[in-house]
Design an enzyme around this catalytic site. Sequence first.
Site, mmCIF file in Angstrom:
data_model
loop_
_atom_site.group_PDB
_atom_site.id
_atom_site.type_symbol
_atom_site.label_atom_id
_atom_site.label_comp_id
_atom_site.label_asym_id
_atom_site.label_seq_id
_atom_site.Cartn_x
_atom_site.Cartn_y
_atom_site.Cartn_z
ATOM 1 N N LEU A 27 0.960 -1.316 -0.001
ATOM 2 C CA LEU A 27 -0.136 0.148 0.071
ATOM 3 C C LEU A 27 0.879 1.316 -0.110
ATOM 4 O O LEU A 27 0.431 2.339 0.008
ATOM 5 C CB LEU A 27 -0.898 0.022 1.248
ATOM 6 C CG LEU A 27 -1.816 -1.213 1.530
ATOM 7 C CD1 LEU A 27 -2.634 -1.147 2.579
ATOM 8 C CD2 LEU A 27 -2.834 -1.261 0.297
ATOM 9 N N THR A 74 10.999 -3.984 2.486
ATOM 10 C CA THR A 74 9.814 -4.889 3.154
ATOM 11 C C THR A 74 10.474 -6.280 2.984
ATOM 12 O O THR A 74 11.364 -6.703 2.476
ATOM 13 C CB THR A 74 8.471 -4.575 2.576
ATOM 14 O OG1 THR A 74 7.398 -5.338 3.392
ATOM 15 C CG2 THR A 74 8.273 -5.045 1.271
ATOM 16 N N LYS A 78 14.726 -6.582 5.063
ATOM 17 C CA LYS A 78 14.900 -5.630 6.112
ATOM 18 C C LYS A 78 16.055 -5.854 6.995
ATOM 19 O O LYS A 78 17.044 -4.909 7.156
ATOM 20 C CB LYS A 78 14.001 -5.430 7.239
ATOM 21 C CG LYS A 78 12.660 -4.592 6.599
ATOM 22 C CD LYS A 78 11.517 -4.661 7.682
ATOM 23 C CE LYS A 78 10.280 -3.959 6.953
ATOM 24 N NZ LYS A 78 9.270 -3.850 8.037
ATOM 25 N N ASN A 99 14.459 -0.268 7.224
ATOM 26 C CA ASN A 99 13.218 -0.387 6.346
ATOM 27 C C ASN A 99 13.178 0.930 5.449
ATOM 28 O O ASN A 99 12.367 1.137 4.695
ATOM 29 C CB ASN A 99 11.838 -0.206 7.328
ATOM 30 C CG ASN A 99 11.667 0.918 7.868
ATOM 31 O OD1 ASN A 99 12.289 1.718 8.277
ATOM 32 N ND2 ASN A 99 10.115 1.228 7.715
ATOM 33 N N ASP A 114 10.034 1.787 11.578
ATOM 34 C CA ASP A 114 9.000 0.888 12.093
ATOM 35 C C ASP A 114 8.908 1.188 13.703
ATOM 36 O O ASP A 114 7.648 1.154 14.056
ATOM 37 C CB ASP A 114 9.450 -0.372 11.863
ATOM 38 C CG ASP A 114 9.255 -0.792 10.352
ATOM 39 O OD1 ASP A 114 8.318 -0.413 9.816
ATOM 40 O OD2 ASP A 114 9.820 -1.616 9.866
ATOM 41 N N GLY A 138 5.138 -13.587 18.519
ATOM 42 C CA GLY A 138 6.203 -13.556 17.056
ATOM 43 C C GLY A 138 7.317 -12.948 17.278
ATOM 44 O O GLY A 138 7.735 -12.367 18.274
ATOM 45 N N GLY A 140 9.705 -12.162 14.423
ATOM 46 C CA GLY A 140 10.260 -12.064 12.998
ATOM 47 C C GLY A 140 10.800 -10.485 13.021
ATOM 48 O O GLY A 140 10.895 -9.973 14.071
ATOM 49 N N LEU A 235 -0.529 -5.965 14.452
ATOM 50 C CA LEU A 235 0.301 -5.265 13.185
ATOM 51 C C LEU A 235 -0.540 -5.406 12.120
ATOM 52 O O LEU A 235 -0.171 -4.745 11.044
ATOM 53 C CB LEU A 235 1.657 -5.914 13.497
ATOM 54 C CG LEU A 235 2.360 -5.295 14.693
ATOM 55 C CD1 LEU A 235 3.864 -5.796 14.159
ATOM 56 C CD2 LEU A 235 2.283 -4.294 15.068
ATOM 57 N N TYR A 237 -3.269 -5.072 9.048
ATOM 58 C CA TYR A 237 -4.298 -4.176 8.717
ATOM 59 C C TYR A 237 -5.426 -4.695 7.652
ATOM 60 O O TYR A 237 -6.117 -3.830 7.226
ATOM 61 C CB TYR A 237 -3.670 -2.796 8.318
ATOM 62 C CG TYR A 237 -2.470 -3.100 7.404
ATOM 63 C CD1 TYR A 237 -2.742 -3.412 5.801
ATOM 64 C CD2 TYR A 237 -1.213 -3.037 7.673
ATOM 65 C CE1 TYR A 237 -1.619 -3.289 4.951
ATOM 66 C CE2 TYR A 237 -0.223 -3.232 6.658
ATOM 67 C CZ TYR A 237 -0.302 -3.474 5.492
ATOM 68 O OH TYR A 237 0.625 -3.852 4.600
ATOM 69 N N GLY A 258 -2.861 -2.213 12.396
ATOM 70 C CA GLY A 258 -1.835 -2.236 11.977
ATOM 71 C C GLY A 258 -1.695 -1.149 10.855
ATOM 72 O O GLY A 258 -0.585 -0.663 10.737
HETATM 73 P P1 NAP Z 1 8.254 -12.491 9.514
HETATM 74 O O1 NAP Z 1 9.640 -11.765 9.661
HETATM 75 O O2 NAP Z 1 7.959 -13.516 8.600
HETATM 76 O O3 NAP Z 1 7.863 -13.005 11.223
HETATM 77 C C1 NAP Z 1 6.702 -13.670 11.311
HETATM 78 C C2 NAP Z 1 6.635 -14.170 12.831
HETATM 79 O O4 NAP Z 1 5.444 -14.757 13.151
HETATM 80 C C3 NAP Z 1 7.706 -15.204 13.158
HETATM 81 O O5 NAP Z 1 8.130 -15.154 14.166
HETATM 82 C C4 NAP Z 1 6.944 -16.578 12.749
HETATM 83 O O6 NAP Z 1 7.530 -17.846 13.594
HETATM 84 C C5 NAP Z 1 5.721 -16.309 13.214
HETATM 85 N N1 NAP Z 1 4.681 -16.956 12.673
HETATM 86 C C6 NAP Z 1 4.337 -17.084 11.272
HETATM 87 N N2 NAP Z 1 3.270 -18.079 11.176
HETATM 88 C C7 NAP Z 1 3.119 -18.337 12.498
HETATM 89 C C8 NAP Z 1 1.914 -19.302 12.961
HETATM 90 N N3 NAP Z 1 1.052 -19.839 12.242
HETATM 91 N N4 NAP Z 1 1.734 -19.573 14.316
HETATM 92 C C9 NAP Z 1 2.625 -19.023 15.444
HETATM 93 N N5 NAP Z 1 3.830 -18.303 14.893
HETATM 94 C C10 NAP Z 1 3.935 -17.830 13.428
HETATM 95 O O7 NAP Z 1 7.156 -11.298 9.514
HETATM 96 P P2 NAP Z 1 6.849 -9.688 9.945
HETATM 97 O O8 NAP Z 1 7.744 -8.931 8.875
HETATM 98 O O9 NAP Z 1 7.788 -9.977 11.252
HETATM 99 O O10 NAP Z 1 5.571 -9.433 10.017
HETATM 100 C C11 NAP Z 1 4.706 -10.132 10.733
HETATM 101 C C12 NAP Z 1 3.399 -9.480 10.743
HETATM 102 O O11 NAP Z 1 3.289 -8.062 10.902
HETATM 103 C C13 NAP Z 1 2.743 -9.532 9.439
HETATM 104 O O12 NAP Z 1 1.381 -10.023 9.644
HETATM 105 C C14 NAP Z 1 2.946 -8.422 8.738
HETATM 106 O O13 NAP Z 1 2.114 -8.052 7.678
HETATM 107 C C15 NAP Z 1 2.753 -7.344 9.931
HETATM 108 N N6 NAP Z 1 3.387 -6.171 9.814
HETATM 109 C C16 NAP Z 1 2.975 -5.139 9.588
HETATM 110 C C17 NAP Z 1 3.646 -3.821 9.559
HETATM 111 C C18 NAP Z 1 2.642 -2.416 9.473
HETATM 112 O O14 NAP Z 1 3.166 -1.309 9.211
HETATM 113 N N7 NAP Z 1 1.413 -2.641 10.239
HETATM 114 C C19 NAP Z 1 4.626 -3.744 9.494
HETATM 115 C C20 NAP Z 1 5.654 -4.836 9.269
HETATM 116 C C21 NAP Z 1 5.024 -5.992 9.592
HETATM 117 P P3 NAP Z 1 8.571 -18.637 12.943
HETATM 118 O O15 NAP Z 1 9.903 -17.828 13.371
HETATM 119 O O16 NAP Z 1 8.587 -19.813 13.988
HETATM 120 O O17 NAP Z 1 8.374 -18.803 11.672
#
Ligand code: NAP
Length: 296
Positions: A27, A74, A78, A99, A114, A138, A140, A235, A237, A258
Amino acid sequence: MGAAIVSHISGTTKILGIIGSPVSHSLSPAMHNAALEAMGLDYIYIPLPVDIKDLATAVSGLKAISAIKGFNLTIPHKQEVIPFLDQISDTARSVGAVNTVKRVGEEWVGTNTDIAGFLAPLIELDRDWQKTPALVLGSGGAARAVIAGCLQLGCPVVHVVGRDPKKMKKFHGQMATQLQNYALRVHTWHSLDNLLEVAGLVVNATPIGMGSDPHTPINEAQIQILPQNSIVYDLIYTPAPTKLLKLATARGLMSIDGLEMLLHQGAIALEFWIGRPAPIEIMQQALLAKLAESKE
Ligand code: NAP
């Protein structure tokens, strides 16, 4: 990209963009192009799909294109981008993630917006953060910014829940070194109920509940465990609100979605690039319009 934007592109137009893989769903172009147009700037902001194996070549190649003044990063870039930058801010170093990158002379300078984006809706609240334990679901990239944000707020402890105990131990080691703060505790999901009992701020930093995923990281019974003054921050949206936030609202808890973080990290990035205040309301309207369009 709208016709109005295409018609103003010329030989002097400056370029910003977002590097990711995938990036077509982002977006950010809608949000930033609306802002750049409202600010009367000869800039465009474009999606730049780059595979992880090509990141080094892309970052170095973009330097040769002087019209490119900066970019966002993204998933999955990152953390990986850091070795390819000339400088990074202390904020970015503290979480090991960048970022936003800006051209300064011949250099790429990276930062992390962020953390401040995550904090923006929280710092508005009248809370005693020193009495607010945080729980992050989480571990990540987004969780790293959230943890740094919670520690900046003054939360006395940040609990982080992850799936893999070995990965969590490694994560704890990295974060504790980077943040030099031992108010961080890592757990597996088995401990969730106990952690919910004392959580003043719960943040979903997993993709559970995103898009058409019908799941929720905390179920209806678990929502009841939270203290009455807890804040639930998702987080995600899309959908808006998520199932998690619906459950929180039904329980009478404060909920934050988010879009707030997306909006504010974008506004702070734009200010970093342009050096002028960003038109937040126009950016918010553009985000909401884009989300409404994607639902049609
Ligand atoms: P990421 O680096 O892929 O990390 C995802 C995390 O979620 C990891 O710790 C992963 O665990 C865990 N996870 C994934 N699927 C899971 C499940 N089914 N059950 C339990 N844990 C699970 O992603 P990210 O960049 O951190 O993003 C995470 C979320 O935040 C996403 O939904 C993204 O859209 C959102 N986000 C929003 C913004 C915003 O501006 N609003 C910014 C960034 C991210 P493992 O390590 O065990 O795989």
